[in-house]
Design a protein around this motif. Structure first.
Motif, PDB file in Angstrom:
ATOM      1  N   LYS A 201       5.426  21.536 -25.576  1.00 55.90           N
ATOM      2  CA  LYS A 201       5.283  20.741 -24.360  1.00 55.90           C
ATOM      3  C   LYS A 201       6.645  20.439 -23.727  1.00 55.90           C
ATOM      4  CE  LYS A 201       3.630  16.205 -22.935  1.00 55.90           C
ATOM      5  NZ  LYS A 201       3.053  14.952 -23.400  1.00 55.90           N
ATOM      6  N   TRP A 202       7.688  20.315 -24.534  1.00 57.22           N
ATOM      7  CA  TRP A 202       9.002  19.928 -24.033  1.00 57.22           C
ATOM      8  C   TRP A 202       9.944  21.105 -23.797  1.00 57.22           C
ATOM      9  CZ3 TRP A 202       9.861  15.461 -21.937  1.00 57.22           C
ATOM     10  CH2 TRP A 202       9.017  14.410 -22.268  1.00 57.22           C
TER      11      TRP A 202
ATOM     12  N   PRO B 104      10.440  21.700 -19.668  1.00 56.46           N
ATOM     13  CA  PRO B 104      11.331  20.726 -19.025  1.00 56.46           C
ATOM     14  C   PRO B 104      12.775  20.816 -19.522  1.00 56.46           C
ATOM     15  CG  PRO B 104       9.292  19.663 -19.650  1.00 56.46           C
ATOM     16  CD  PRO B 104       9.262  21.031 -20.240  1.00 56.46           C
ATOM     17  N   ALA B 105      12.949  21.053 -20.823  1.00 56.52           N
ATOM     18  CA  ALA B 105      14.313  21.157 -21.353  1.00 56.52           C
ATOM     19  C   ALA B 105      15.051  22.352 -20.759  1.00 56.52           C
ATOM     20  CB  ALA B 105      14.275  21.263 -22.878  1.00 56.52           C
ATOM     21  N   LEU B 106      14.367  23.470 -20.610  1.00 57.15           N
ATOM     22  CA  LEU B 106      14.999  24.645 -20.013  1.00 57.15           C
ATOM     23  C   LEU B 106      15.318  24.413 -18.538  1.00 57.15           C
ATOM     24  CD1 LEU B 106      12.993  27.566 -21.653  1.00 57.15           C
ATOM     25  CD2 LEU B 106      15.332  26.825 -22.151  1.00 57.15           C
ATOM     26  N   PHE B 107      14.419  23.763 -17.821  1.00 53.68           N
ATOM     27  CA  PHE B 107      14.680  23.467 -16.414  1.00 53.68           C
ATOM     28  C   PHE B 107      15.842  22.486 -16.265  1.00 53.68           C
ATOM     29  CE2 PHE B 107      10.797  25.598 -15.438  1.00 53.68           C
ATOM     30  CZ  PHE B 107      10.812  25.853 -14.074  1.00 53.68           C
ATOM     31  N   ILE B 108      15.913  21.498 -17.150  1.00 57.36           N
ATOM     32  CA  ILE B 108      17.017  20.529 -17.092  1.00 57.36           C
ATOM     33  C   ILE B 108      18.336  21.222 -17.393  1.00 57.36           C
ATOM     34  CG2 ILE B 108      18.016  18.510 -18.235  1.00 57.36           C
ATOM     35  CD1 ILE B 108      15.106  17.485 -18.554  1.00 57.36           C
ATOM     36  N   LEU B 109      18.365  22.062 -18.430  1.00 58.37           N
ATOM     37  CA  LEU B 109      19.600  22.775 -18.753  1.00 58.37           C
ATOM     38  C   LEU B 109      19.992  23.741 -17.647  1.00 58.37           C
ATOM     39  CD1 LEU B 109      19.074  23.515 -22.545  1.00 58.37           C
ATOM     40  CD2 LEU B 109      20.677  21.913 -21.512  1.00 58.37           C
ATOM     41  N   GLY B 110      19.013  24.417 -17.075  1.00 53.75           N
ATOM     42  CA  GLY B 110      19.299  25.313 -15.958  1.00 53.75           C
ATOM     43  C   GLY B 110      19.823  24.559 -14.745  1.00 53.75           C
ATOM     44  N   GLY B 111      19.249  23.403 -14.468  1.00 54.10           N
ATOM     45  CA  GLY B 111      19.721  22.582 -13.360  1.00 54.10           C
ATOM     46  C   GLY B 111      21.127  22.066 -13.584  1.00 54.10           C
ATOM     47  N   ALA B 112      21.418  21.647 -14.817  1.00 55.66           N
ATOM     48  CA  ALA B 112      22.760  21.172 -15.132  1.00 55.66           C
ATOM     49  C   ALA B 112      23.778  22.305 -15.010  1.00 55.66           C
ATOM     50  CB  ALA B 112      22.791  20.578 -16.537  1.00 55.66           C
ATOM     51  N   LEU B 113      23.404  23.480 -15.458  1.00 54.76           N
ATOM     52  CA  LEU B 113      24.293  24.636 -15.317  1.00 54.76           C
ATOM     53  C   LEU B 113      24.505  24.975 -13.840  1.00 54.76           C
ATOM     54  CD1 LEU B 113      25.906  26.864 -16.707  1.00 54.76           C
ATOM     55  CD2 LEU B 113      23.829  28.231 -16.724  1.00 54.76           C
ATOM     56  N   ALA B 114      23.439  24.902 -13.043  1.00 55.90           N
ATOM     57  CA  ALA B 114      23.567  25.146 -11.606  1.00 55.90           C
ATOM     58  C   ALA B 114      24.474  24.099 -10.953  1.00 55.90           C
ATOM     59  CB  ALA B 114      22.187  25.135 -10.954  1.00 55.90           C
ATOM     60  N   GLY B 115      24.379  22.857 -11.394  1.00 54.77           N
ATOM     61  CA  GLY B 115      25.254  21.812 -10.873  1.00 54.77           C
ATOM     62  C   GLY B 115      26.708  22.074 -11.206  1.00 54.77           C
ATOM     63  N   LEU B 116      26.962  22.544 -12.420  1.00 49.60           N
ATOM     64  CA  LEU B 116      28.338  22.866 -12.806  1.00 49.60           C
ATOM     65  C   LEU B 116      28.873  24.037 -11.998  1.00 49.60           C
ATOM     66  CD1 LEU B 116      30.674  22.245 -14.735  1.00 49.60           C
ATOM     67  CD2 LEU B 116      29.679  23.906 -16.310  1.00 49.60           C
ATOM     68  N   VAL B 117      28.048  25.050 -11.809  1.00 52.33           N
ATOM     69  CA  VAL B 117      28.466  26.210 -11.007  1.00 52.33           C
ATOM     70  C   VAL B 117      28.713  25.787  -9.565  1.00 52.33           C
ATOM     71  CG1 VAL B 117      27.658  28.419 -10.086  1.00 52.33           C
ATOM     72  CG2 VAL B 117      27.380  27.908 -12.506  1.00 52.33           C
TER      73      VAL B 117
ATOM     74  N   MET C 278       2.534  19.254 -34.324  1.00 52.54           N
ATOM     75  CA  MET C 278       3.971  19.239 -34.145  1.00 52.54           C
ATOM     76  C   MET C 278       4.412  20.343 -33.199  1.00 52.54           C
ATOM     77  SD  MET C 278       6.664  17.694 -35.009  1.00 52.54           S
ATOM     78  CE  MET C 278       8.397  17.952 -34.976  1.00 52.54           C
ATOM     79  N   LYS C 279       3.829  21.548 -33.364  1.00 52.11           N
ATOM     80  CA  LYS C 279       4.216  22.654 -32.498  1.00 52.11           C
ATOM     81  C   LYS C 279       3.824  22.405 -31.055  1.00 52.11           C
ATOM     82  CE  LYS C 279       4.656  26.752 -35.291  1.00 52.11           C
ATOM     83  NZ  LYS C 279       4.191  28.114 -35.499  1.00 52.11           N
ATOM     84  N   SER C 280       2.689  21.758 -30.837  1.00 51.73           N
ATOM     85  CA  SER C 280       2.245  21.509 -29.467  1.00 51.73           C
ATOM     86  C   SER C 280       3.185  20.541 -28.748  1.00 51.73           C
ATOM     87  CB  SER C 280       0.820  20.979 -29.441  1.00 51.73           C
ATOM     88  OG  SER C 280       0.751  19.725 -30.074  1.00 51.73           O
ATOM     89  N   LYS C 281       3.714  19.546 -29.472  1.00 51.08           N
ATOM     90  CA  LYS C 281       4.671  18.619 -28.863  1.00 51.08           C
ATOM     91  C   LYS C 281       5.977  19.333 -28.533  1.00 51.08           C
ATOM     92  CE  LYS C 281       3.033  14.302 -30.753  1.00 51.08           C
ATOM     93  NZ  LYS C 281       3.368  13.074 -31.441  1.00 51.08           N
ATOM     94  N   LEU C 282       6.418  20.203 -29.422  1.00 51.86           N
ATOM     95  CA  LEU C 282       7.641  20.966 -29.164  1.00 51.86           C
ATOM     96  C   LEU C 282       7.443  21.918 -28.000  1.00 51.86           C
ATOM     97  CD1 LEU C 282      10.518  21.716 -30.058  1.00 51.86           C
ATOM     98  CD2 LEU C 282       9.494  23.426 -31.544  1.00 51.86           C
TER      99      LEU C 282
END
Length: 70
Positions: free
Chosen positions: A7-8, A11-24, A1-5
């Protein structure tokens, strides 16, 4: 379970960072006329930059295809 978490997390941090950059980007640069397809609304900018963030997470991932034992 920890390895699946684990693993993601990257990508989740990059997606959130990209979305924040898009908003800025929308807030400071944006498209005042509304004719730009990507930056005409904050949602479009966030989704586009979130996808770019996801692609960057793939490029900068450190998963070794054949294993990391050298």
């Amino acid at each position: 379970m920890k390895s699946k978490l684990k693993k993601w997390i990257r990508p989740a941090l990059f997606i959130l960072g990209g979305a924040l950059a898009g908003l800025v980007y929308y807030y400071f640069v944006g498209c005042p006329s509304g004719s730009c397809s990507i930056t005409s609304t904050p949602l479009n900018a966030m989704v586009y930059m979130g996808i770019v963030g996801w692609l960057l997470s793939i490029v900068f991932g450190n998963d070794c295809p054949g294993g990391c034992d050298m």
